[in-house]
Write a protein that holds these residues in place. Structure first.
Motif, mmCIF file in Angstrom:
data_model
loop_
_atom_site.group_PDB
_atom_site.id
_atom_site.type_symbol
_atom_site.label_atom_id
_atom_site.label_comp_id
_atom_site.label_asym_id
_atom_site.label_seq_id
_atom_site.Cartn_x
_atom_site.Cartn_y
_atom_site.Cartn_z
ATOM 1 N N VAL A 1 3.102 -0.765 9.518
ATOM 2 C CA VAL A 1 3.518 -2.168 9.718
ATOM 3 C C VAL A 1 4.848 -2.203 10.470
ATOM 4 O O VAL A 1 5.007 -2.934 11.459
ATOM 5 C CB VAL A 1 3.636 -2.928 8.369
ATOM 6 N N GLN A 2 5.796 -1.364 10.037
ATOM 7 C CA GLN A 2 7.104 -1.367 10.707
ATOM 8 C C GLN A 2 6.958 -0.974 12.176
ATOM 9 O O GLN A 2 7.579 -1.577 13.060
ATOM 10 C CB GLN A 2 8.073 -0.406 9.988
ATOM 11 N N GLY B 1 0.811 -1.226 0.000
ATOM 12 C CA GLY B 1 0.000 0.000 0.000
ATOM 13 C C GLY B 1 0.837 1.265 0.000
ATOM 14 O O GLY B 1 1.899 1.325 -0.624
ATOM 15 N N THR B 2 0.382 2.257 0.744
ATOM 16 C CA THR B 2 1.029 3.571 0.754
ATOM 17 C C THR B 2 2.242 3.565 1.701
ATOM 18 O O THR B 2 2.365 2.679 2.544
ATOM 19 C CB THR B 2 0.043 4.634 1.286
ATOM 20 N N PRO B 3 3.129 4.583 1.578
ATOM 21 C CA PRO B 3 4.249 4.685 2.528
ATOM 22 C C PRO B 3 3.748 4.731 3.971
ATOM 23 O O PRO B 3 4.369 4.160 4.871
ATOM 24 C CB PRO B 3 4.935 6.000 2.145
ATOM 25 N N GLU B 4 2.604 5.382 4.214
ATOM 26 C CA GLU B 4 2.048 5.449 5.574
ATOM 27 C C GLU B 4 1.681 4.055 6.067
ATOM 28 O O GLU B 4 1.887 3.731 7.233
ATOM 29 C CB GLU B 4 0.787 6.343 5.613
#
Ligand code: FAQ
Length: 307
Positions: free
Chosen positions: A182-183, A174-177
């Motif tokens: 997740v991280q 998905g998006t960077p956000e």
């Protein structure tokens, strides 16, 4: 006499056969099993809360249906395990009271909050992953009803783990956000997931006897190592970093070395001082008390109509 019974019990254990509910068993064996099985059952029931918190906020109908099924499976696991404890003479209502009065434990992992939907995925991937690692050997536990309950539970846990991983894979595309979410979830859950395996072998008072009785098949540290070795390649495929600068493959042993676990944090959580302990117990108490009328009605019905 007692010595003959003990000899027979020892021979059954040595031959890797199963002890069944009606068999004679030493008091300590019965007590240890009730302790471990009750703690395990309590973990499944309390473990419904962190993910359950997202049931009303799941991002789609599909995700909600998946999550609802998983949380219901956890209730089912709790029920099989309380039944297994009952074959040893324990009483389910009494075990629940002991949980609420904090006389019996449940897994440390469920005392952490779920801050975003990525936490739901990480619980599936890491927490169910650790549970599988710990529980697959319990399918060979020496007590028949526990071992048999574990077979079904492990099949369902494997499916839970895959659903968590699939959810995370979707977010990582998905998006960077979403990737950052997740991280962040991995950063918060990694270390607590390592604590699920229990204290280091040198500080594990129950391990030696439980292994001699064939209740546990591997030590806490052995299973923790197996879990780390299993998780590292999965993290790579997912594209996340495990938050441990000392994590490193050691070609000499074929295992990953990892950094020091914060055992003070583990002890604080066990003592009741984790981020969500009070909330978990408060809700379990409310569920027992608010639903007492159902138990009363069912008991009255059963006594009138026979059961
Ligand atoms: N948290 O001497 P040891 C799940 C206690 S998975 C809290 O090493 P033992 C699935 C231990 O009870 C989680 N307490 O003890 C799911 C003992 O205290 P006690 C549940 C811990 O028994 C996924 C003391 O420390 N799984 O629910 C923890 O030989 C997602 C000394 O330790 C199981 O229960 C801990 N992490 O080994 C659900 C598996 N670690 O009783 C929802 C079955 C240790 O003397 C969502 N249990 N303690 O007062 C076991 O395999 C073992 O009981 C161990 C501990 C390995 C957990």
């Amino acid at each position: 006499d007692e010595a003959d019974l003990q000899r027979h019990f020892d021979a059954v254990i040595a031959a890797e056969h199963r002890i069944e509910p009606r068999d004679w068993m030493p008091d300590g064996y019965r007590r240890t099993l009730i302790r471990q099985i009750a703690q395990h059952a309590h973990s499944e029931i309390i473990g419904m809360q962190p993910e359950g918190d997202w049931l009303l906020a799941a991002p789609s109908l599909r995700r909600k249906a998946i999550l609802l099924a998983k949380v219901q499976d956890e209730a089912g696991h709790g029920m099989y395990l309380y039944s297994a404890a009952e074959t040893l003479g324990a009483d389910r209502a009494d075990l629940t009271d002991k949980l609420i009065e904090r006389k019996q434990k449940y897994s440390s992992i469920f005392n952490y909050p779920t801050l975003t939907y990525a936490d739901v995925g990480v619980i599936g991937w890491l927490v169910d992953g650790a549970a599988i690692c710990n529980q697959v050997p319990l399918c060979r536990s020496s007590y028949g009803p526990y071992a048999r309950a574990m077979i079904r539970i492990c099949k369902e846990e494997s499916f839970h783990q895959r659903q968590g991983y699939e959810l995370l894979m979707t977010m990582m595309r998905g998006t960077p956000e979403q990737r950052a979410m997740v991280q962040d979830a991995v950063d918060r859950w990694w270390w607590p997931s390592l604590m699920m395996f229990g204290p280091p072998d040198a500080d594990s008072p129950n391990s030696a006897q439980s292994m001699a009785w064939g209740i546990k098949r591997h030590s806490n540290d052995e299973l923790r190592q197996r879990y780390v070795d299993m998780s590292v390649p999965q993290a790579e495929v997912l594209g996340v970093t495990l938050p441990d600068p000392d994590l490193e493959y050691d070609p000499a042993t074929g295992h990953h070395r990892f950094g020091a676990i914060d055992w003070d944090e583990f002890q604080r959580v066990l003592a009741g001082d984790g981020p969500a302990n009070a909330e978990r117990i408060r809700r379990r108490r409310a569920a027992r008390d608010d639903n007492a009328w159902v138990v009363e009605a069912a008991t009255a019905y059963a006594s009138k109509h026979g059961s």
